[in-house]
Write a protein that holds these residues in place. Structure first.
Motif, mmCIF file in Angstrom:
data_model
loop_
_atom_site.group_PDB
_atom_site.id
_atom_site.type_symbol
_atom_site.label_atom_id
_atom_site.label_comp_id
_atom_site.label_asym_id
_atom_site.label_seq_id
_atom_site.Cartn_x
_atom_site.Cartn_y
_atom_site.Cartn_z
ATOM 1 N N ARG A 236 -16.266 7.522 -6.677
ATOM 2 C CA ARG A 236 -15.753 6.964 -5.427
ATOM 3 C C ARG A 236 -14.224 7.069 -5.380
ATOM 4 O O ARG A 236 -13.524 6.599 -6.272
ATOM 5 C CB ARG A 236 -16.168 5.501 -5.307
ATOM 6 N N PRO A 237 -13.666 7.674 -4.343
ATOM 7 C CA PRO A 237 -12.200 7.786 -4.252
ATOM 8 C C PRO A 237 -11.581 6.501 -3.702
ATOM 9 O O PRO A 237 -12.234 5.710 -3.020
ATOM 10 C CB PRO A 237 -11.994 8.953 -3.285
ATOM 11 N N LEU A 238 -10.308 6.310 -4.011
ATOM 12 C CA LEU A 238 -9.561 5.183 -3.471
ATOM 13 C C LEU A 238 -8.949 5.573 -2.127
ATOM 14 O O LEU A 238 -8.452 6.687 -1.963
ATOM 15 C CB LEU A 238 -8.451 4.769 -4.436
ATOM 16 N N HIS A 239 -8.988 4.637 -1.194
ATOM 17 C CA HIS A 239 -8.370 4.839 0.118
ATOM 18 C C HIS A 239 -7.281 3.780 0.294
ATOM 19 O O HIS A 239 -7.506 2.719 0.886
ATOM 20 C CB HIS A 239 -9.420 4.743 1.228
ATOM 21 N N ILE A 240 -6.114 4.079 -0.264
ATOM 22 C CA ILE A 240 -4.992 3.144 -0.234
ATOM 23 C C ILE A 240 -4.259 3.282 1.091
ATOM 24 O O ILE A 240 -3.787 4.369 1.439
ATOM 25 C CB ILE A 240 -4.028 3.395 -1.399
ATOM 26 N N THR A 241 -4.183 2.191 1.822
ATOM 27 C CA THR A 241 -3.438 2.165 3.081
ATOM 28 C C THR A 241 -2.575 0.913 3.130
ATOM 29 O O THR A 241 -2.881 -0.101 2.485
ATOM 30 C CB THR A 241 -4.382 2.193 4.295
ATOM 31 N N GLU A 242 -1.516 0.973 3.920
ATOM 32 C CA GLU A 242 -0.621 -0.179 4.064
ATOM 33 C C GLU A 242 -1.140 -1.081 5.180
ATOM 34 O O GLU A 242 -1.289 -0.647 6.322
ATOM 35 C CB GLU A 242 0.791 0.307 4.370
ATOM 36 N N LEU A 245 -2.232 -8.418 3.859
ATOM 37 C CA LEU A 245 -3.161 -9.010 2.894
ATOM 38 C C LEU A 245 -4.130 -9.971 3.571
ATOM 39 O O LEU A 245 -5.217 -10.232 3.060
ATOM 40 C CB LEU A 245 -2.382 -9.754 1.795
ATOM 41 N N ALA A 246 -3.744 -10.480 4.716
ATOM 42 C CA ALA A 246 -4.587 -11.455 5.407
ATOM 43 C C ALA A 246 -5.917 -10.866 5.856
ATOM 44 O O ALA A 246 -6.847 -11.617 6.185
ATOM 45 C CB ALA A 246 -3.845 -12.027 6.612
ATOM 46 N N LEU A 247 -6.054 -9.535 5.867
ATOM 47 C CA LEU A 247 -7.314 -8.925 6.277
ATOM 48 C C LEU A 247 -8.452 -9.264 5.329
ATOM 49 O O LEU A 247 -9.624 -9.240 5.719
ATOM 50 C CB LEU A 247 -7.153 -7.401 6.372
ATOM 51 N N ILE A 248 -8.117 -9.581 4.090
ATOM 52 C CA ILE A 248 -9.165 -9.934 3.116
ATOM 53 C C ILE A 248 -9.865 -11.222 3.543
ATOM 54 O O ILE A 248 -11.074 -11.396 3.307
ATOM 55 C CB ILE A 248 -8.550 -10.079 1.710
ATOM 56 N N ALA A 275 0.900 -4.924 2.306
ATOM 57 C CA ALA A 275 0.817 -4.241 1.017
ATOM 58 C C ALA A 275 -0.074 -3.011 1.146
ATOM 59 O O ALA A 275 -0.794 -2.830 2.129
ATOM 60 C CB ALA A 275 0.283 -5.180 -0.063
ATOM 61 N N SER A 276 -0.024 -2.171 0.126
ATOM 62 C CA SER A 276 -0.855 -0.967 0.073
ATOM 63 C C SER A 276 -2.009 -1.208 -0.887
ATOM 64 O O SER A 276 -1.791 -1.450 -2.085
ATOM 65 C CB SER A 276 -0.020 0.234 -0.392
ATOM 66 N N TYR A 277 -3.232 -1.144 -0.367
ATOM 67 C CA TYR A 277 -4.420 -1.391 -1.184
ATOM 68 C C TYR A 277 -5.641 -0.837 -0.451
ATOM 69 O O TYR A 277 -5.572 -0.456 0.724
ATOM 70 C CB TYR A 277 -4.593 -2.876 -1.475
ATOM 71 N N ASP A 278 -6.776 -0.809 -1.181
ATOM 72 C CA ASP A 278 -8.039 -0.347 -0.610
ATOM 73 C C ASP A 278 -8.812 -1.583 -0.139
ATOM 74 O O ASP A 278 -9.400 -2.308 -0.951
ATOM 75 C CB ASP A 278 -8.841 0.423 -1.666
ATOM 76 N N PHE A 378 -6.337 -6.904 -9.090
ATOM 77 C CA PHE A 378 -6.138 -5.612 -8.443
ATOM 78 C C PHE A 378 -4.640 -5.283 -8.470
ATOM 79 O O PHE A 378 -3.811 -6.153 -8.236
ATOM 80 C CB PHE A 378 -6.617 -5.629 -6.988
ATOM 81 N N SER A 379 -4.341 -4.028 -8.738
ATOM 82 C CA SER A 379 -2.947 -3.567 -8.718
ATOM 83 C C SER A 379 -2.622 -3.075 -7.318
ATOM 84 O O SER A 379 -3.289 -2.181 -6.789
ATOM 85 C CB SER A 379 -2.745 -2.459 -9.741
ATOM 86 N N ILE A 380 -1.581 -3.657 -6.697
ATOM 87 C CA ILE A 380 -1.185 -3.277 -5.347
ATOM 88 C C ILE A 380 0.307 -3.008 -5.324
ATOM 89 O O ILE A 380 1.037 -3.324 -6.274
ATOM 90 C CB ILE A 380 -1.544 -4.371 -4.311
ATOM 91 N N THR A 381 0.771 -2.405 -4.261
ATOM 92 C CA THR A 381 2.193 -2.142 -4.078
ATOM 93 C C THR A 381 2.625 -2.683 -2.712
ATOM 94 O O THR A 381 1.866 -2.646 -1.751
ATOM 95 C CB THR A 381 2.494 -0.637 -4.146
ATOM 96 N N TYR A 382 3.849 -3.178 -2.677
ATOM 97 C CA TYR A 382 4.400 -3.713 -1.420
ATOM 98 C C TYR A 382 5.908 -3.658 -1.450
ATOM 99 O O TYR A 382 6.524 -3.393 -2.485
ATOM 100 C CB TYR A 382 3.918 -5.143 -1.173
#
Length: 382
Positions: A236-242, A245-248, A275-278, A378-382
């Motif tokens: 399964r590939p990762l789909h990292i998008t910016e 975080l509130a979408l979770i 942030a950038s995360y899947d 989870f490792s994320i970037t922001y």
């Protein structure tokens, strides 16, 4: 020559490329040649003056012009003149030779030796020794690239070891759970064969054995689908998008409406940011954790979402019986479950695999008072 090496080392302690270093080495060599030539010429001139001067000072100018050295001193004077003429060439050759030799030994041979040893270590599978060469030149860039390659190979080796370990766990669990349905099929077939040979096979006995065989075949089919599902997780590939975080939290509210009989308390400990995360991957992990907690909770669940540097951590706690000592070790293994009524305990296994894919991990523990605690990182970037 140690003092010269030390002085040159201090001179080249600042940033300098290889061409700049070669120029400085040659410059020092030229200065040394000029100094040595000047000293040699001065010595030769002094000796010539001592030889050419007469024993008594001449009184008239004409005497200086007409005076000639003796025939015995003429070869020495010629030798001194020869030394004066060719000193600059001899010292020039020696100066360039020594300068280039020192340049090769300090700026070429040393980094090549370090890089060769590092390459040998990497070829032998030793990725622990860092590649370090700090001179701010082209070789430092090469050493940094080689060290980056070492770190990449080390990470890939660790990842392959983890995948190999996970695959061994999957194979072991699959082989273990595969024995039961196979044994059931074999035993019932032998029983049917024995009844048939003795002409004692009644419709009730046949139906009972057939149901057991059918159920075992269904379990084998489910096992096969499970293996395919686990394999899809690896691919399964990762789909990292910016995105915020509130979408979770939106997915959490949907799960809460599906279980109105048990309370879910959500605590958010992170600032409002993007942030950038899947999102799909994290939602799937959170859904697995909450579904597992809902299944074993008595009345209430608590969930905490926190942010520590660039790590998003989700804690899920229930007020159920918690994990036993054995379950703390095996709860994330494939096909494991406290309650194997119609499922094979893949929730935590999938959650652990997905957190690793997102650069994190999954931990399970028991609360001090009661209940189970599962944390997903989870490792994320922001």
């Amino acid at each position: 020559m140690d003092w010269l090496d030390a002085g040159i080392a201090r001179l080249f302690a600042k940033r300098s490329s290889l061409d700049q270093s070669l120029f400085l080495y040659l410059l020092i060599g030229v200065l040394g040649v000029a100094f040595a030539t000047l000293i040699t010429v001065s010595i030769c001139v002094s000796w010539e003056r001592l030889i050419l001067m007469p024993d008594s000072e001449p009184t008239y100018f004409w005497a200086y012009l007409t005076w000639t050295p003796s025939s015995t001193s003429l070869p020495i004077i010629q030798l001194l003149e020869l030394v004066r003429q060719f000193a600059v060439f001899i010292y020039g050759f020696l100066g360039i030779f020594l300068a280039t030799k020192m340049f090769y030994r300090k700026r070429i041979l040393q980094p090549i030796t370090i890089l060769e040893k590092s390459i040998q270590q990497i070829e032998q599978g030793n990725y622990q020794q860092p590649v370090y060469y700090n001179t701010y030149d082209e070789f430092e860039k090469t050493s940094l690239g080689l060290d980056h390659l070492r770190i990449t190979l080390q990470a890939n080796e660790q990842k392959l070891n983890e995948m190999y370990h996970d695959q061994k766990k999957v194979n072991a669990a699959f082989s273990h759970d595969l024995r039961t349905p196979l044994a059931t099929i074999q035993n019932n077939l032998e029983l049917l064969e024995a009844y048939y040979e003795q002409d004692l096979l009644s419709p009730e006995a046949f139906e009972k054995a057939a149901v057991k065989i059918k159920n075992s075949i269904t379990r084998l089919s489910t096992f096969s689908e499970t293996m395919q599902q686990l394999q899809k997780l690896e691919d399964r590939p990762l789909h990292i998008t910016e995105q915020p975080l509130a979408l979770i939290e939106e997915n959490i509210q949907e799960l809460r409406r599906q279980h109105p009989d048990k309370a879910l308390l959500v605590t958010k400990e992170y600032p409002k940011l993007t942030a950038s995360y899947d999102l799909d991957l994290i939602n799937e992990v959170v859904e697995n954790l909450l579904n597992n907690a809902y299944r074993f909770a008595r009345k209430q669940l608590t969930m905490t979402i926190t942010l520590q540097e660039k790590l998003l951590i989700v804690y899920v706690k229930d007020d159920g019986p918690g994990f036993s000592k054995k379950e703390l070790i095996t709860a994330t293994e494939p096909y494991y479950s406290q309650n194997k009524n119609g499922h094979f305990g893949l929730g935590l296994t999938i959650a652990e695999a997905l957190t690793r894919k997102h650069g994190g991990n999954l931990k399970i523990a028991n609360s001090i008072d009661s209940g189970a605690i599962v944390s997903a990182v989870f490792s994320i970037t922001y």
